[in-house]
Scaffold this motif. Structure first.
Motif, PDB file in Angstrom:
ATOM      1  N   SER A 144       1.081  -1.250  -0.319  1.00  0.00           N
ATOM      2  CA  SER A 144      -0.341   0.295  -0.113  1.00  0.00           C
ATOM      3  C   SER A 144       0.994   1.330   0.545  1.00  0.00           C
ATOM      4  O   SER A 144       2.191   1.162   0.155  1.00  0.00           O
ATOM      5  N   LEU A 145      -0.144   2.551   0.231  1.00  0.00           N
ATOM      6  CA  LEU A 145       1.158   3.718  -0.116  1.00  0.00           C
ATOM      7  C   LEU A 145       1.585   3.762   1.328  1.00  0.00           C
ATOM      8  O   LEU A 145       3.107   4.645   0.908  1.00  0.00           O
ATOM      9  N   ALA A 146       1.427   3.199   2.431  1.00  0.00           N
ATOM     10  CA  ALA A 146       2.120   3.750   3.644  1.00  0.00           C
ATOM     11  C   ALA A 146       3.389   2.667   3.737  1.00  0.00           C
ATOM     12  O   ALA A 146       4.137   3.006   4.320  1.00  0.00           O
ATOM     13  N   ASP A 147       3.199   1.668   2.784  1.00  0.00           N
ATOM     14  CA  ASP A 147       4.286   0.937   3.058  1.00  0.00           C
ATOM     15  C   ASP A 147       5.730   1.021   1.937  1.00  0.00           C
ATOM     16  O   ASP A 147       6.748   0.404   1.740  1.00  0.00           O
ATOM     17  N   LEU A 148       5.453   2.065   0.872  1.00  0.00           N
ATOM     18  CA  LEU A 148       6.304   2.840  -0.094  1.00  0.00           C
ATOM     19  C   LEU A 148       6.865   3.588   0.665  1.00  0.00           C
ATOM     20  O   LEU A 148       6.447   5.479   1.022  1.00  0.00           O
ATOM     21  N   ARG A 149       7.844   4.037  -0.591  1.00  0.00           N
ATOM     22  CA  ARG A 149       8.886   5.711  -0.943  1.00  0.00           C
ATOM     23  C   ARG A 149       9.074   5.472  -1.707  1.00  0.00           C
ATOM     24  O   ARG A 149       8.331   5.000  -2.917  1.00  0.00           O
ATOM     25  N   LEU A 150       8.657   7.654  -2.001  1.00  0.00           N
ATOM     26  CA  LEU A 150       9.082   7.585  -3.923  1.00  0.00           C
ATOM     27  C   LEU A 150       9.909   8.543  -3.680  1.00  0.00           C
ATOM     28  O   LEU A 150       9.877   9.733  -3.083  1.00  0.00           O
ATOM     29  N   PHE A 151      10.439   8.527  -4.777  1.00  0.00           N
ATOM     30  CA  PHE A 151      11.446   9.710  -5.389  1.00  0.00           C
ATOM     31  C   PHE A 151      11.201   9.896  -6.493  1.00  0.00           C
ATOM     32  O   PHE A 151      10.749   9.374  -7.556  1.00  0.00           O
ATOM     33  N   SER A 152      12.543  10.770  -6.875  1.00  0.00           N
ATOM     34  CA  SER A 152      11.654  11.781  -7.939  1.00  0.00           C
ATOM     35  C   SER A 152      12.975  12.168  -8.524  1.00  0.00           C
ATOM     36  O   SER A 152      13.982  13.018  -7.507  1.00  0.00           O
ATOM     37  N   ALA A 153      13.081  12.537  -9.721  1.00  0.00           N
ATOM     38  CA  ALA A 153      14.383  13.502 -10.705  1.00  0.00           C
ATOM     39  C   ALA A 153      13.958  13.969 -11.601  1.00  0.00           C
ATOM     40  O   ALA A 153      12.903  13.936 -12.160  1.00  0.00           O
ATOM     41  N   GLY A 154      14.387  15.514 -11.226  1.00  0.00           N
ATOM     42  CA  GLY A 154      13.725  16.532 -12.816  1.00  0.00           C
ATOM     43  C   GLY A 154      14.576  17.167 -13.156  1.00  0.00           C
ATOM     44  O   GLY A 154      14.529  18.535 -13.230  1.00  0.00           O
ATOM     45  N   GLY A 155      16.165  17.060 -13.727  1.00  0.00           N
ATOM     46  CA  GLY A 155      16.461  16.929 -14.446  1.00  0.00           C
ATOM     47  C   GLY A 155      17.803  17.922 -13.856  1.00  0.00           C
ATOM     48  O   GLY A 155      18.893  18.562 -14.899  1.00  0.00           O
ATOM     49  N   GLY A 156      17.464  18.435 -12.437  1.00  0.00           N
ATOM     50  CA  GLY A 156      18.398  18.840 -11.833  1.00  0.00           C
ATOM     51  C   GLY A 156      19.553  18.532 -10.600  1.00  0.00           C
ATOM     52  O   GLY A 156      20.099  16.995 -11.417  1.00  0.00           O
ATOM     53  N   SER A 157      19.892  18.624 -10.277  1.00  0.00           N
ATOM     54  CA  SER A 157      21.382  17.608  -9.274  1.00  0.00           C
ATOM     55  C   SER A 157      21.078  16.845  -7.948  1.00  0.00           C
ATOM     56  O   SER A 157      21.791  17.191  -7.114  1.00  0.00           O
ATOM     57  N   GLU A 158      19.660  17.197  -7.775  1.00  0.00           N
ATOM     58  CA  GLU A 158      18.868  16.925  -6.366  1.00  0.00           C
ATOM     59  C   GLU A 158      17.731  15.633  -6.272  1.00  0.00           C
ATOM     60  O   GLU A 158      16.578  15.734  -7.469  1.00  0.00           O
ATOM     61  N   LEU A 159      18.279  14.752  -6.063  1.00  0.00           N
ATOM     62  CA  LEU A 159      17.613  13.729  -6.238  1.00  0.00           C
ATOM     63  C   LEU A 159      15.887  14.131  -4.409  1.00  0.00           C
ATOM     64  O   LEU A 159      16.771  14.147  -3.737  1.00  0.00           O
ATOM     65  N   ALA A 160      15.459  13.506  -4.741  1.00  0.00           N
ATOM     66  CA  ALA A 160      13.505  13.977  -3.547  1.00  0.00           C
ATOM     67  C   ALA A 160      13.518  13.146  -3.590  1.00  0.00           C
ATOM     68  O   ALA A 160      12.573  12.376  -4.080  1.00  0.00           O
ATOM     69  N   GLU A 161      12.868  13.096  -1.908  1.00  0.00           N
ATOM     70  CA  GLU A 161      12.330  11.842  -1.971  1.00  0.00           C
ATOM     71  C   GLU A 161      10.460  12.459  -0.997  1.00  0.00           C
ATOM     72  O   GLU A 161      11.260  13.128  -0.464  1.00  0.00           O
ATOM     73  N   TRP A 162       9.995  12.159  -1.533  1.00  0.00           N
ATOM     74  CA  TRP A 162       8.600  12.985  -1.192  1.00  0.00           C
ATOM     75  C   TRP A 162       7.493  11.900   0.297  1.00  0.00           C
ATOM     76  O   TRP A 162       7.696  11.063   0.480  1.00  0.00           O
ATOM     77  N   ASP A 163       7.455  12.862   0.715  1.00  0.00           N
ATOM     78  CA  ASP A 163       6.304  12.776   1.791  1.00  0.00           C
ATOM     79  C   ASP A 163       4.722  12.317   1.498  1.00  0.00           C
ATOM     80  O   ASP A 163       4.414  13.543   1.183  1.00  0.00           O
ATOM     81  N   ILE A 164       4.368  11.101   1.438  1.00  0.00           N
ATOM     82  CA  ILE A 164       3.623  10.755   0.183  1.00  0.00           C
ATOM     83  C   ILE A 164       2.092  11.140   0.805  1.00  0.00           C
ATOM     84  O   ILE A 164       1.115  11.817   1.137  1.00  0.00           O
ATOM     85  N   GLU A 165       2.180  10.736   3.066  1.00  0.00           N
ATOM     86  CA  GLU A 165       1.309  11.563   3.418  1.00  0.00           C
ATOM     87  C   GLU A 165       1.128  13.050   3.545  1.00  0.00           C
ATOM     88  O   GLU A 165       0.412  13.402   3.330  1.00  0.00           O
ATOM     89  N   LYS A 166       1.816  13.979   3.973  1.00  0.00           N
ATOM     90  CA  LYS A 166       1.716  15.682   4.176  1.00  0.00           C
ATOM     91  C   LYS A 166       2.074  15.818   2.850  1.00  0.00           C
ATOM     92  O   LYS A 166       1.654  16.850   1.848  1.00  0.00           O
ATOM     93  N   SER A 167       2.530  15.154   1.318  1.00  0.00           N
ATOM     94  CA  SER A 167       1.837  15.497  -0.002  1.00  0.00           C
ATOM     95  C   SER A 167       3.208  16.717  -0.128  1.00  0.00           C
ATOM     96  O   SER A 167       2.722  17.549  -0.438  1.00  0.00           O
ATOM     97  N   CYS A 168       4.051  16.536   0.217  1.00  0.00           N
ATOM     98  CA  CYS A 168       5.136  17.633  -0.076  1.00  0.00           C
ATOM     99  C   CYS A 168       6.336  16.432  -0.164  1.00  0.00           C
ATOM    100  O   CYS A 168       6.591  15.210   0.728  1.00  0.00           O
ATOM    101  N   ILE A 169       7.536  17.820  -0.150  1.00  0.00           N
ATOM    102  CA  ILE A 169       9.060  16.881  -0.159  1.00  0.00           C
ATOM    103  C   ILE A 169      10.226  16.509   0.750  1.00  0.00           C
ATOM    104  O   ILE A 169       9.496  17.595   2.066  1.00  0.00           O
ATOM    105  N   ARG A 170      10.015  15.454   1.536  1.00  0.00           N
ATOM    106  CA  ARG A 170      10.362  14.841   2.986  1.00  0.00           C
ATOM    107  C   ARG A 170      12.162  15.432   3.049  1.00  0.00           C
ATOM    108  O   ARG A 170      12.452  15.458   3.806  1.00  0.00           O
ATOM    109  N   ARG A 171      12.880  14.931   2.037  1.00  0.00           N
ATOM    110  CA  ARG A 171      13.908  15.635   1.504  1.00  0.00           C
ATOM    111  C   ARG A 171      14.771  14.972   0.745  1.00  0.00           C
ATOM    112  O   ARG A 171      13.725  15.034  -0.090  1.00  0.00           O
ATOM    113  N   THR A 172      16.269  16.076   0.179  1.00  0.00           N
ATOM    114  CA  THR A 172      16.370  15.962  -0.851  1.00  0.00           C
ATOM    115  C   THR A 172      18.062  16.049  -0.949  1.00  0.00           C
ATOM    116  O   THR A 172      18.378  15.707   0.285  1.00  0.00           O
TER     117      THR A 172
END
Length: 962
Positions: free
Chosen positions: A113-141
Motif C-alpha cells: 500500500s502507499l503507507a508501505d512505499l517510498r517515492l523518489f523523483s528526479a527532475g533534471g536538476g542535481s538533487e534527488l527528492a524523496e516525497w512525503d506521501i502522507e503530507k504531499s510534500c518533499i520529505r528530503r533531498t
C-alpha cells in the motif's frame, strides 16, 4: 408521479484556455523479492490487488492513482482515478519516478500500500527528492555530487538506489533503515549516464551450501533468510555505448557498442534487464537491441521505430518487451519457441530453441510517448528462482503509457498463448484481452487536484474562475435573453450582451512556492481565495466606475490563519475552499494538518470563528462499529436506515454498500451527543496525535444552499502494515463529516465508503421540501448515495436511484464521476406539499447524467413507495410518460424522463432505468454548474485545441504514399 421534461439553456464554453501538463514518468510499486528458503508458496493462488499508479507531470506535480475495482471483482471500467495530488515546486518537472519498499525485509506476497512505499523523483536538476506521501510534500533531498541526475533505478530488493549523473559516474544511495545517504561511487566514464538498470539478483551463498536447508538451527536460518545479492549494473550512455559495472568492485567490466549514423553519437535513452541476464536497450536511432550479459554481445537488433526510443517495459513473466518513443508507436517483442535445430548446424545462435521477434505495433498516442509501465511489475529473478513467483494466467496484465498528449493510456496486454483459458480484461473495454486485439482507453485528465476541477463559478455575479499553475483568470458570462441568434450557437465568438457570450475581466499572475492546488470565488463575486501548498491568499474584488474589477489582497490573512493553528503546523496553505451562499463565511481546509477553519468575512477584517479537528482524530471502536478518524472523547450517533427492516415483499433492505459498518444498536440505546460535547470551546488546547497517526488530506467541501450545513471529505492511507488495512479492499480510508454552520458545531459522521468520494452537494428531500438536508454523494466507481443530515439515515425514498439501484449502464461508464450540480428550479419549494423532481446532474469527463433521486415516490410519511410499479430487468421502476427531445441548437438540451424517438435520439444514451438520462454531446468536460435558473455552464477543453499548441508530432512520409 409524473415528471415533465425540463429545457436547459447551455453555455458551451470553450474559451477557458486551461492546458494540462504532459506525462513524463510512470511508476508502479515493486513486489517484494520471494523467499529463497522455499517457505512461501511458489505460485500465487489468488490474483494480486492492482497497485497504485504514480504519474509524473512536466509541471512538477505527481498524481497517485488508485484502482477502483475490489478484491472480489478486479474489473473496473473506471480503471485508475486520482486519489492524491502532490504539488510540485513551481517551475519544476519530473523526469524520473521510482517506488521502493519501506520495509523490504517484511515477508509479504501482497501488493504494498502507499503507507508501505517510498517515492523518489528526479527532475533534471542535481538533487534527488524523496516525497512525503502522507503530507504531499518533499520529505528530503540529496545532492547528486555529480551534476544533473539523468536517471534513477532502485535495486530489486529496495535497499539501494542507483543514479546516473552528468559527470559520467554511477552513484549508489543506501535506503536501508529509512535512510537516504551516499554509499559509494562507481568508476567514472567519459559520457553522460542516460539510463540505468540493475541485473537480476542472486541468492546469497552460505557456508554449507545446500546442506544448510536441512539444518534445524533457527538462528542461522533467520539471519540469512531472504537475502539477495546484486551482481552488476548496466547503463546506457551518450557515446553510442552501454557499459556494465560490477557491483562488488565498482569497476567497468564490459562495453557494448551501438550503431552510429554519419559519425554522430547515438544516445541510449532506455535500458532494461531480464531475469536470464538479457539486456534490452533503446536508442536515438529507433533501434531496440537485445544483448547477452555474459559475453556482452548483441543477440538481436530491430529497427522498430522511426525515431528515438524513449522507454521500455517488460511483461510480468519476462517473455514480452514493449517499447515506445517519439514516433508514437508501442511495439511488442515476443520471446517465441522455435523448431528443434539440427545438430549438424554448428552455429551457436541457431542452436537456441527460443528467439526474440517483433510481433505487434500499435499507435496509441497522438504525440511523443515518454513513459511505459506495466502491472504486475517485472521482477528480474534468475531462471533457477523463477518458480518462486508466478502470476495467474486468467487475468490480463495492464500496460500504461503516457506522453506529450497529456493523458495516460491503458491497454490489456495478455499474451496470445493465454487464450487457452478465458482471460479477464480488468479494464472491461472488450472481451478480448490480448495486446493485439483489445481496445485501449484514455484516462481523462482532470484540471484540479484529487480528480477535481480548477474551474469555479459565482452564480449571482455570473463570473467564472479558472486556476492554473501560478495564475488565475476570471471571465464574465452574459445572460441569455430571448431566442438565440442564428449562427451564434457556440460560446467563443466574443461578448454579445443579452444573447449570451463572455468577456475576460481579470488575469492575475501570483508568486507561489508550489503549483496552485485550490481556489474559489464567492457567489456574489466579491471574494477570491487561492492557495498553494504553503500559503493562502485572499483577495477582495472591487468594481470600479468603468465596470472593471480591481483585486485587493488582504495582507494580514496569513497571520490571522497562522494564529489559529498550532506552532507545529508548518503551512498556511489549503487543499479545499468553500464560500457560504451569502458570501459572509469562508471554510478553509488546511493543507498539511487537516484542520477546518470557519472564517467570518463580514467584518472589517477576516476573523476565525472555529477550528474543527474531526479529520485528525484517531480511529476508535464503538460497540461493533469501527469509526475511523474519531476521538474517544466524542460520542457518535448511529447511522440508521429509515423504514422497516423488511418491505412487504419480504426482501431485507441492506445499507447501500457492504463497506458501511453500521452498528446494529438503535440510537435510543446509546446516549446521544450533548451540546457541550459537540460544541468544544474555541480556545481548546491542541492535543497532539499519536506518533504513528496518519494525517489525511481534506479533498472536498460542500455547503447547503441555505448555508446551514457543511460536508467535508478527506482521504488517508492506512498505517504501514496495518492489520485493518489487510482486511479492507479499499487502499485509502475515506472520512466524511457533517457540521452545522448556524451554530458552528460538529454534527455527525458518515460510514466509510468503498471508493473515493468525487462529488457531493446538498439538496432538499420529498419529506422535508423546505430544508436542504439531503447530502448527495457520487463515488469514483459511479455509484450514488443519499444521506439525510437531519434524521441521520439513508432515506428510503432514494433507494431505487442509489446504491444497487444505479443501472449498470451508468456504473459501467469509463470516466468516473467528477462533480454534481443542482438547478435552483429543481430545488424550489413545492406547492401544496407535493414533492417535485429531485434531479441533480452528475458529470464526468465525457458525459452528463440527470438522475431522479425520488424515483420510487414517497408516501405521506415518507417511508413508502409509489404503488404504480412495473418490473424491468428485476428492478422495480415507476411508470413515466414519454418526454425526451433535443432542441435544434447545441446550446439547449431537454432533460426529461422517459424514452423518446426521432433523429436526435442518436446523441442520447439511455440507461435501463428511465430515471437516469445520459448525455454524451460534450467532451472533454472540465466543469459543469448552473449560473442561473435553467442556465447550465459546460466548460469543454477539446484535445484538438490542446494539441494545437504543441510542436508538430513526428511524421515520416514514405515514398509513393499519398
Amino acid at each position: 408521479m409524473t415528471v415533465e421534461a425540463t429545457a436547459l439553456s447551455v453555455h458551451r464554453c470553450r474559451f477557458v484556455d486551461y492546458t494540462p501538463s504532459a506525462v513524463t514518468a510512470l511508476a508502479f510499486p515493486p513486489l517484494p523479492l520471494p523467499s529463497t528458503k522455499g517457505k512461501k508458496k511458489a505460485a500465487q493462488k489468488r490474483p494480486l490487488k492492482i497497485g497504485t499508479l504514480a504519474v509524473g507531470r512536466a509541471n512538477g506535480n505527481i498524481e497517485l492513482c488508485e484502482w477502483t475495482g475490489s478484491e472480489q471483482d478486479l474489473r473496473a471500467p473506471q480503471a485508475w482515478v486520482v486519489s492524491k495530488t502532490i504539488p510540485g515546486p513551481y517551475s519544476s518537472k519530473v523526469d524520473s519516478l521510482a517506488f521502493t519498499l519501506r520495509n523490504p525485509d517484511a515477508p509479504s506476497d501482497e501488493t504494498p500500500s502507499l503507507a508501505d512505499l517510498r517515492l523518489f523523483s528526479a527532475g533534471g536538476g542535481s538533487e534527488l527528492a524523496e516525497w512525503d506521501i502522507e503530507k504531499s510534500c518533499i520529505r528530503r533531498t540529496l545532492p547528486s555530487q555529480g551534476g544533473s541526475i539523468w536517471c534513477i533505478s532502485p535495486n530489486p530488493a529496495s535497499t539501494l538506489l542507483a543514479i546516473g549523473c552528468e559527470d559520467g559516474a554511477v552513484r549508489i544511495i543506501s535506503l536501508e533503515h529509512d535512510s537516504l545517504i551516499h554509499l559509494r561511487r562507481f568508476d567514472r566514464v567519459k559520457s553522460r549516464i542516460l539510463s540505468i538498470a540493475w541485473g537480476p539478483p542472486a541468492p546469497k551463498q552460505t557456508d554449507g551450501g545446500e546442506n544448510k536447508e536441512g539444518r534445524d538451527d533457527e538462528e542461522s536460518e533467520d539471519e540469512d533468510e531472504d537475502e539477495w545479492k546484486d551482481e552488476w549494473v548496466v547503463a546506457g550512455c551518450s557515446d553510442s555505448s552501454l557499459r556494465k559495472w560490477d557491483v562488488a568492485s565498482g569497476r567497468v567490466t564490459d562495453r557494448m557498442g551501438t550503431d552510429k549514423m554519419r559519425g554522430e553519437r547515438t544516445l541510449v535513452w532506455t535500458v532494461q534487464t531480464l531475469g536470464d541476464g538479457t539486456i534490452v536497450s533503446g536508442d536515438s536511432l529507433g533501434m531496440v537491441k537485445f544483448w547477452d550479459s555474459r559475453t556482452c554481445t548483441q543477440l538481436n537488433s530491430f529497427q522498430a521505430h522511426g525515431a528515438d526510443v524513449l522507454c521500455l517495459t517488460i511483461s510480468p513473466e519476462g517473455t514480452v518487451v514493449y517499447s515506445s518513443g517519439v514516433d508514437q508507436k508501442v511495439v511488442q517483442f515476443s520471446y517465441i519457441k522455435t523448431a528443434q535445430p539440427s545438430t549438424a548446424n554448428s552455429s551457436l545462435i541457431s542452436r537456441t530453441s527460443h528467439r526474440w521477434v517483433q510481433s505487434i505495433s500499435r499507435r496509441l498516442h497522438s504525440h511523443d510517448v515518454r513513459a511505459l509501465a506495466i502491472w504486475p511489475p517485472h521482477t528480474p529473478l534468475p531462471p533457477s528462482q523463477r518458480h518462486l513467483r508466478q502470476f495467474p494466467l486468467d487475468i490480463a496484465p495492464i500496460l500504461a503509457s503516457g506522453g506529450l498528449d497529456m493523458s495516460v493510456v491503458v491497454t490489456p496486454a495478455a499474451l496470445p498463448s493465454s487464450t487457452i483459458t478465458k482471460v479477464i480484461n480488468p479494464l472491461s473495454t472488450s472481451t478480448v484481452a490480448t495486446f493485439e486485439d483489445s481496445y485501449h482507453r484514455r484516462l481523462a485528465y482532470s484540471s484540479g487536484g484529487w480528480a477535481g476541477s480548477a474551474v469555479s463559478v459565482a452564480r449571482r455575479a455570473r463570473l467564472m474562475l479558472c486556476q492554473r499553475d501560478s495564475a488565475i483568470s476570471v471571465w464574465k458570462i452574459f445572460e441569455k435573453s430571448g431566442k438565440r441568434r442564428e449562427g451564434n450557437e457556440e460560446e467563443g465568438e466574443g461578448p454579445l450582451p443579452g444573447m449570451g457570450g463572455w468577456e475576460p475581466v481579470l488575469d492575475m499572475d501570483l508568486s507561489v512556492h508550489t503549483n496552485l492546488v485550490a481556489s474559489s470565488i464567492s457567489d456574489d463575486g466579491k471574494w477570491i481565495v487561492v492557495a498553494d501548498w504553503y500559503e493562502t491568499k485572499l483577495f477582495h474584488l472591487q468594481k470600479l466606475d468603468n465596470g472593471d474589477i480591481k483585486p485587493k489582497r488582504v495582507r494580514d490573512f496569513t497571520s490571522i490563519v497562522r494564529s489559529h493553528l498550532p506552532d507545529t503546523v508548518e503551512s498556511t496553505g489549503a487543499s479545499a475552499f468553500a464560500f457560504t451562499p451569502d458570501g459572509t463565511k469562508l471554510v478553509m481546509a488546511t493543507a498539511m494538518s487537516a484542520y477546518l477553519l470557519v472564517i467570518d468575512l463580514s467584518g472589517d477584517k477576516p476573523q476565525v470563528l472555529r477550528r474543527f479537528e474531526q479529520h485528525r482524530a484517531r480511529d476508535v471502536v464503538l460497540g461493533q462499529r469501527v469509526i475511523r478518524g474519531r476521538s474517544k472523547s466524542t460520542q457518535v450517533e448511529d447511522v440508521q436506515m429509515s423504514g422497516d427492516a423488511n418491505d412487504g415483499d419480504g426482501t431485507s433492505k441492506e445499507p447501500p454498500t457492504e463497506a458501511m459498518n453500521v452498528d446494529e444498536e438503535t440510537a435510543e440505546e446509546r446516549p446521544s451527543e450533548s451540546a457541550s460535547d459537540s460544541n468544544d470551546s474555541e480556545d481548546e488546547d491542541f492535543i497532539p496525535l499519536p506518533q504513528k497517526s496518519i494525517i489525511p488530506t481534506i479533498t472536498r467541501l460542500a455547503i447547503s444552499p441555505d448555508g446551514q450545513y457543511l460536508a467535508s471529505v478527506s482521504t488517508s492511507s492506512p498505517l504501514p502494515s496495518s492489520p485493518s488495512h489487510a482486511s479492507t479492499s479499499s487502499p485509502v480510508t475515506i472520512h466524511t463529516h457533517i457540521y452545522n454552520l448556524d451554530s458552528i458545531t460538529y454534527s455527525s459522521t458518515l460510514p466509510s465508503f468503498p471508493s473515493a468520494i468525487h462529488a457531493l452537494g446538498f439538496t432538499s428531500s420529498p419529506t422535508s421540501p423546505r430544508s436542504y438536508s439531503s447530502l448527495v454523494l457520487g463515488l469514483a466507481d459511479n455509484s450514488i448515495h443519499v444521506y439525510d443530515v437531519e434524521s441521520r439515515t439513508f432515506p428510503v425514498w432514494a433507494r431505487e436511484a442509489t446504491g444497487q439501484g444505479v443501472p449498470k449502464r451508468v456504473r459501467g461508464l469509463h470516466d468516473p464521476i467528477l462533480g454534481v450540480t443542482f438547478d435552483s428550479d429543481f430545488n424550489s419549494m413545492y406547492s401544496s406539499g407535493s414533492p417535485g423532481p429531485l434531479a441533480p446532474i452528475f458529470w464526468g469527463a465525457t458525459w452528463l447524467c440527470r438522475v431522479h433521486l425520488a424515483a420510487g415516490g414517497v408516501g405521506k410519511e415518507g417511508g413508502g413507495f409509489d404503488k404504480r410499479k412495473r418490473k424491468w430487468g428485476g428492478k422495480s421502476l415507476v411508470s413515466r410518460p414519454v418526454a425526451k427531445q433535443f432542441s435544434s441548437g447545441m446550446n439547449a438540451i431537454l432533460l426529461g424522463s422517459g424514452r423518446g424517438s426521432g433523429a436526435n435520439d442518436e446523441t442520447m444514451m439511455m440507461g435501463r432505468q428511465e430515471n437516469f438520462k445520459v448525455v454524451t454531446t460534450y467532451r472533454p468536460i472540465l466543469f459543469v454548474d448552473f449560473v442561473g435558473e435553467k442556465e447550465l455552464v459546460v466548460v469543454e477543453r477539446p484535445l484538438v485545441d490542446v494539441l494545437a499548441k504543441l510542436p508538430p508530432a513526428f511524421f515520416k512520409p514514405k515514398y509513393g504514399a499519398t
